[in-house]
Motif scaffolding. Sequence first.
Motif, PDB file in Angstrom:
ATOM      1  N   UNK A 459       0.835  -1.207   0.000  1.00 13.12           N
ATOM      2  CA  UNK A 459       0.000   0.000   0.000  1.00 13.12           C
ATOM      3  C   UNK A 459       0.865   1.251   0.000  1.00 13.12           C
ATOM      4  N   UNK A 460       1.886   1.289   0.862  1.00  5.72           N
ATOM      5  CA  UNK A 460       2.691   2.502   0.971  1.00  5.72           C
ATOM      6  C   UNK A 460       3.498   2.769  -0.300  1.00  5.72           C
ATOM      7  N   UNK A 461       4.009   1.724  -0.921  1.00  6.39           N
ATOM      8  CA  UNK A 461       4.754   1.931  -2.161  1.00  6.39           C
ATOM      9  C   UNK A 461       3.845   2.499  -3.238  1.00  6.39           C
ATOM     10  N   UNK A 462       2.606   2.058  -3.230  1.00  8.50           N
ATOM     11  CA  UNK A 462       1.626   2.583  -4.182  1.00  8.50           C
ATOM     12  C   UNK A 462       1.214   4.007  -3.826  1.00  8.50           C
ATOM     13  N   UNK A 463       1.191   4.290  -2.521  1.00  8.51           N
ATOM     14  CA  UNK A 463       0.737   5.602  -2.033  1.00  8.51           C
ATOM     15  C   UNK A 463       1.789   6.682  -2.260  1.00  8.51           C
ATOM     16  N   UNK A 464       3.071   6.299  -2.220  1.00  6.72           N
ATOM     17  CA  UNK A 464       4.142   7.280  -2.410  1.00  6.72           C
ATOM     18  C   UNK A 464       4.402   7.500  -3.893  1.00  6.72           C
ATOM     19  N   UNK A 465       3.895   8.592  -4.416  1.00  8.54           N
ATOM     20  CA  UNK A 465       3.924   8.860  -5.856  1.00  8.54           C
ATOM     21  C   UNK A 465       5.207   9.604  -6.243  1.00  8.54           C
ATOM     22  N   UNK A 466       5.883   9.107  -7.291  1.00  2.27           N
ATOM     23  CA  UNK A 466       7.065   9.796  -7.823  1.00  2.27           C
ATOM     24  C   UNK A 466       6.630  11.043  -8.570  1.00  2.27           C
ATOM     25  N   UNK A 467       7.330  12.144  -8.307  1.00  2.11           N
ATOM     26  CA  UNK A 467       6.974  13.426  -8.922  1.00  2.11           C
ATOM     27  C   UNK A 467       8.202  14.020  -9.611  1.00  2.11           C
ATOM     28  N   UNK A 468       8.011  15.092 -10.414  1.00  2.00           N
ATOM     29  CA  UNK A 468       9.115  15.654 -11.208  1.00  2.00           C
ATOM     30  C   UNK A 468      10.320  16.106 -10.402  1.00  2.00           C
ATOM     31  N   UNK A 469      10.159  16.340  -9.091  1.00  2.39           N
ATOM     32  CA  UNK A 469      11.307  16.770  -8.290  1.00  2.39           C
ATOM     33  C   UNK A 469      12.245  15.621  -7.959  1.00  2.39           C
ATOM     34  N   UNK A 470      11.933  14.422  -8.450  1.00  2.00           N
ATOM     35  CA  UNK A 470      12.777  13.272  -8.199  1.00  2.00           C
ATOM     36  C   UNK A 470      12.488  12.576  -6.880  1.00  2.00           C
ATOM     37  N   UNK A 471      11.520  13.084  -6.136  1.00  2.00           N
ATOM     38  CA  UNK A 471      11.152  12.490  -4.849  1.00  2.00           C
ATOM     39  C   UNK A 471       9.801  11.792  -4.968  1.00  2.00           C
ATOM     40  N   UNK A 472       9.505  10.980  -3.973  1.00  4.45           N
ATOM     41  CA  UNK A 472       8.179  10.367  -3.878  1.00  4.45           C
ATOM     42  C   UNK A 472       7.451  11.001  -2.701  1.00  4.45           C
ATOM     43  N   UNK A 473       6.201  11.346  -2.930  1.00  7.00           N
ATOM     44  CA  UNK A 473       5.416  12.106  -1.962  1.00  7.00           C
ATOM     45  C   UNK A 473       4.141  11.352  -1.586  1.00  7.00           C
ATOM     46  N   UNK A 474       3.718  11.545  -0.360  1.00  2.00           N
ATOM     47  CA  UNK A 474       2.426  11.037   0.101  1.00  2.00           C
ATOM     48  C   UNK A 474       1.569  12.258   0.428  1.00  2.00           C
ATOM     49  N   UNK A 475       0.610  12.520  -0.426  1.00  3.35           N
ATOM     50  CA  UNK A 475      -0.204  13.724  -0.294  1.00  3.35           C
ATOM     51  C   UNK A 475      -1.599  13.389   0.235  1.00  3.35           C
ATOM     52  N   UNK A 483      -5.504  18.492  14.180  1.00  3.04           N
ATOM     53  CA  UNK A 483      -5.883  19.887  13.983  1.00  3.04           C
ATOM     54  C   UNK A 483      -5.656  20.311  12.528  1.00  3.04           C
ATOM     55  N   UNK A 484      -4.734  19.628  11.840  1.00  2.00           N
ATOM     56  CA  UNK A 484      -4.386  19.993  10.472  1.00  2.00           C
ATOM     57  C   UNK A 484      -4.739  18.838   9.544  1.00  2.00           C
ATOM     58  N   UNK A 485      -5.736  19.042   8.709  1.00  2.00           N
ATOM     59  CA  UNK A 485      -6.258  17.988   7.848  1.00  2.00           C
ATOM     60  C   UNK A 485      -5.831  18.212   6.400  1.00  2.00           C
ATOM     61  N   UNK A 486      -5.808  17.123   5.662  1.00  2.00           N
ATOM     62  CA  UNK A 486      -5.503  17.151   4.230  1.00  2.00           C
ATOM     63  C   UNK A 486      -4.170  17.846   3.970  1.00  2.00           C
ATOM     64  N   UNK A 487      -3.117  17.304   4.594  1.00  2.00           N
ATOM     65  CA  UNK A 487      -1.785  17.873   4.425  1.00  2.00           C
ATOM     66  C   UNK A 487      -0.952  16.939   3.553  1.00  2.00           C
ATOM     67  N   UNK A 488       0.190  17.446   3.103  1.00  2.00           N
ATOM     68  CA  UNK A 488       1.106  16.662   2.274  1.00  2.00           C
ATOM     69  C   UNK A 488       2.360  16.312   3.081  1.00  2.00           C
ATOM     70  N   UNK A 489       2.855  15.107   2.836  1.00  2.00           N
ATOM     71  CA  UNK A 489       4.143  14.681   3.400  1.00  2.00           C
ATOM     72  C   UNK A 489       4.234  14.899   4.909  1.00  2.00           C
ATOM     73  N   UNK A 490       3.251  14.401   5.617  1.00  2.00           N
ATOM     74  CA  UNK A 490       3.334  14.396   7.073  1.00  2.00           C
ATOM     75  C   UNK A 490       4.517  13.528   7.501  1.00  2.00           C
ATOM     76  N   UNK A 491       5.399  14.084   8.307  1.00  2.00           N
ATOM     77  CA  UNK A 491       6.643  13.389   8.653  1.00  2.00           C
ATOM     78  C   UNK A 491       6.362  12.053   9.337  1.00  2.00           C
TER      79      UNK A 491
END
Length: 760
Positions: A459-475, A483-491
Amino acid sequence: MRQSLEPTPDPGWIIAHEGYNVLTENAVESRFAFGNGFLGMRAALAGGRGPSWLSWLGGVRWRSWPRCYVAGLFDIPNTEPPVPALAPVADWSRVLITLNGKPLLAHEGQMLRGIRTLDLRRGLLLSAWTHCTPAGVTTSGRGLALLSLADRAAGLQLLRAELDRDGVDVKLEATFAMASLDVKPMLLEQDLGSWRTEVTGKGVAMAGAATLRLGGKLREPERPFPLLWVWSWRSIAGQVIELDRMVAVARAGNPEDDPAPRAAAALERSRLLGWRAVLAAHEAAWNARWTASDIVIEGDEAMQRALRFAVYHLTSAANPEDEHVSIGARGLTGDAYFGHVFWDTEIYLLPFYIAVWPEAARALLMYRFHTLPAARAKAAQAGYRGALYAWESADTGEETTPEHVVGADGAIVEILTGKMEHHISADIAYAVWQYWRATGDDEFFLGAGAEILLETARFWACRGIAEPDGKRHIRHVIGPDEYHEDVDDNAFTNVMARWNIARALEALELLQAGWPERAAVLRRKLSLGDDELADWRDAVARLVTGLDPATGIYQQFAGFNALDPLDLAAYAGANMPIDVVIKRQRTQRSQVVKQADVVALIALLPKEFPGELAERNFRYYEPKCAHGSSLSTSMHGLVASRLGDAEMALRYLHKTAALDLDLDPNSAGGVRIAGLGGMWQTVMLGFGGVDLMGDILEINPKVPPQWRSLSFRLCWKGRVVAIRIAGGALQATLVQGEAMDIRIAGATHKLTAGMLQVSI
């Protein structure tokens, strides 16, 4: 009977509450609840409380909220939204006493004395009271109630009372109160009833037996209705009334399964034993559990009692005999969160069970294995592969988080946690790995654990999408900081996801090395090819973590550093959550954290924070946390203790203990069992320095200077080890099992028969 009703004489094992207050009664009932992992019961007064049928309450508050629960008995009530909820069963402890035709009620007349006592040592709820009616009749009595830890189907109630005058017409009714029971009756006999939930079709059966003696002589009851015993007599001043009642309960998971014969058989077991033997077996079972799990602190009586309170409820919540149920956010002590299971179980509770009760830990993890199909279905529905576990889970593992609720102002409020709080899958994988490392339970690993690890990693490999910056992100996620909903790349989410994938790859390598045939079968079952494994390795290498190399600080999520700073010290006097004080929109714009987020990451994965990184991140985020969740303070206490800040750790530890011990009205919905598990972790994994995740058992203690000693036992790969830390030395004793290596304060030693003492 009299001696049985007396509490353990050592005050270190006693939690007592005297008096009655309508504002705190519900919280008392939660705090003093008792159970055995299959059954749970709130500590409502057996008699004198009046009826508890349900109606539109408006601004009226129930004095009492009597409830008996059966683990896994879920139905879908007439609520909006319609979500599964733990269904209460008949309150089998109800006693109604009438004197000269008038019911004896606690709120009428004068309660001269009323005390409830939780005997932690024996797992008993005890009560004592003296009540004077408006007519001047004084009744005194003592009571005992338990749900057996030796036979989880069984319960016992004892009552001993007397009146102060002759000639009073007394009637005592021992009933199974069913007014709030919204299930269909299937069978009602004199000593046995069975019911079925309307929507889910689950069955429950309850059997009972009651005996009453007056002045030591047995008195036959009237039996006008099933599960009702009635006795009538004229009082003699000082004559002793003795009631004993047994109950037995069975659950059925489908309409084809009839629970009635099992309940009847369980009652017969208890009747053949007699109540004294039932009580003795229960006390022996609790004694065995305390031998395994008690923690002894010298130098802090308040924390000693609080920690035993925590261990008591943790023990009461688990059932190693049933791998199809788990522990909800309030255990079996209240209705809050509908009995749903959250990440609390794996992250806050599992370490306790792994260390002192591995059989219970295994059953809880098998629940997650049995609900793996539902996790796969949720992932597929969201467009992903692998397993995405439900944020809120009931019996089937399907997502039970409501999609919306109606706010206090009538507005519809969308609930996003079920859609976006995905870290639950990594949390479960973490618990699987921790259990296997600490127990060496290869059977579990081969039959269930490895599959969970692989499917969550997928699931996580599918969830982490490769993007043009050369990184994979979980958005588009929600981290622990809700308190903070719908965030990107929560550590927290990303680092736990990366860890999950790495452990799955490691697990597969171990499978292929040690059990190649099993590895091949599992890979075929999951259609797991080399190309996909290569993608997993890429995800481990390229997934964004949020770490700023220049500062050493993990950004909690993308954009967090750009939010408005907020000085929480300015709101220190507020008695409401910060998001209520400053409102939701400002909260979302601010650098205020609901609960441990990056701090939780430090607690779970300390190796991700080498050198000064742990200290730096903790000091950065600790002042930003508003602790809007009961999960928060214990995580902060754990990290502070590991960092050697004993003063701060103790402060957080006492705050966590106060959540339920101080009778916060919010405890009415049940004890916050995750906080109790977190207390245990602060003491054992923090001050005790226990590490369950390594190749060998490691202990690096940092006991507060105020404590003269800290002693405990723990399990490690089939062994039992006793530890005592005092006076700058650590004593380790191999209580059970083969010789083993143990690492103490960084140095490795061989632990064999006898005691090992090491200076620390």
